[in-house]
Write an enzyme that holds these catalytic residues in place. Sequence first.
Site, PDB file in Angstrom:
ATOM      1  CG  HIS A  54      -1.191  41.428  13.314  1.00 52.64           C
ATOM      2  ND1 HIS A  54      -0.140  41.198  14.078  1.00 52.64           N
ATOM      3  CD2 HIS A  54      -1.708  39.959  13.381  1.00 52.64           C
ATOM      4  CE1 HIS A  54       0.226  40.005  14.394  1.00 52.64           C
ATOM      5  NE2 HIS A  54      -0.858  39.336  13.754  1.00 52.64           N
TER       6      HIS A  54
HETATM    7  P1  TYD Z   1      -3.465  37.137  16.346  1.00 50.50           P
HETATM    8  O1  TYD Z   1      -2.226  37.748  16.975  1.00 50.50           O
HETATM    9  O2  TYD Z   1      -4.205  37.925  15.622  1.00 50.50           O
HETATM   10  O3  TYD Z   1      -3.028  35.635  15.613  1.00 50.50           O
HETATM   11  P2  TYD Z   1      -2.215  35.536  14.197  1.00 50.50           P
HETATM   12  O4  TYD Z   1      -1.173  36.543  14.056  1.00 50.50           O
HETATM   13  O5  TYD Z   1      -1.348  34.288  14.261  1.00 50.50           O
HETATM   14  O6  TYD Z   1      -2.962  35.571  13.146  1.00 50.50           O
HETATM   15  O7  TYD Z   1      -4.113  36.619  17.584  1.00 50.50           O
HETATM   16  C1  TYD Z   1      -5.384  35.436  17.228  1.00 50.50           C
HETATM   17  C2  TYD Z   1      -6.193  35.723  18.375  1.00 50.50           C
HETATM   18  O8  TYD Z   1      -5.479  34.959  19.700  1.00 50.50           O
HETATM   19  C3  TYD Z   1      -6.843  37.016  19.141  1.00 50.50           C
HETATM   20  O9  TYD Z   1      -8.057  37.000  19.426  1.00 50.50           O
HETATM   21  C4  TYD Z   1      -5.736  37.385  20.291  1.00 50.50           C
HETATM   22  C5  TYD Z   1      -5.510  35.877  20.700  1.00 50.50           C
HETATM   23  N1  TYD Z   1      -4.068  35.969  21.166  1.00 50.50           N
HETATM   24  C6  TYD Z   1      -3.950  35.889  22.753  1.00 50.50           C
HETATM   25  O10 TYD Z   1      -4.864  35.602  23.486  1.00 50.50           O
HETATM   26  N2  TYD Z   1      -2.810  35.627  23.270  1.00 50.50           N
HETATM   27  C7  TYD Z   1      -1.624  35.606  22.123  1.00 50.50           C
HETATM   28  O11 TYD Z   1      -0.373  35.458  22.825  1.00 50.50           O
HETATM   29  C8  TYD Z   1      -1.914  35.783  21.019  1.00 50.50           C
HETATM   30  C9  TYD Z   1      -0.651  35.841  20.041  1.00 50.50           C
HETATM   31  C10 TYD Z   1      -3.065  35.783  20.636  1.00 50.50           C
END
Ligand code: TYD
Length: 136
Positions: A54
Amino acid sequence: MGERLDNCRIIDLPKVKDPRGNLTFIESDRHIPFAIERVYYLYDVPGGSERGGHAHKELHQLIIAMSGSFDVVLDDGRDRKRMHLSRSYYGLYVCPMIWRELDNFSSGSVCMVLASNLYDEADYYRDYDAFLAARR
Ligand code: TYD
């Protein structure tokens, strides 16, 4: 729109060397180009797993391999580069509007991320084509 890949860089964090164990510190807006509002970390990452996939519209981040190692692929819609992080005194600064993917996690690795804003799903581009369209 948005900043280029060249703005993303490894920041050499302060390190206090000590035979009892080294110490690194990070002060908001001083050692990194943004104020810290949130900290999160990835851990217990299974081998072969991929994270990220992303971009953020406004969020600034610093990514640190607190333990073990992993790769971060950065993409500004034009250029792409792969960085290997394995030292807890190096931070990878990622500016807004950069697509990122994390992979190649070593077992037991911990990825800590300092972020400039609270969690906001509206700040994400989770679709690569939508990200490319926004960059144009
Ligand atoms: P995501 O940012 O997609 O993870 P990564 O980039 O590490 O693969 O987040 C994964 C899940 O966690 C998504 O459902 C949102 C949640 N999340 C939070 O609730 N708070 C946060 O600060 C972060 C980074 C993610």
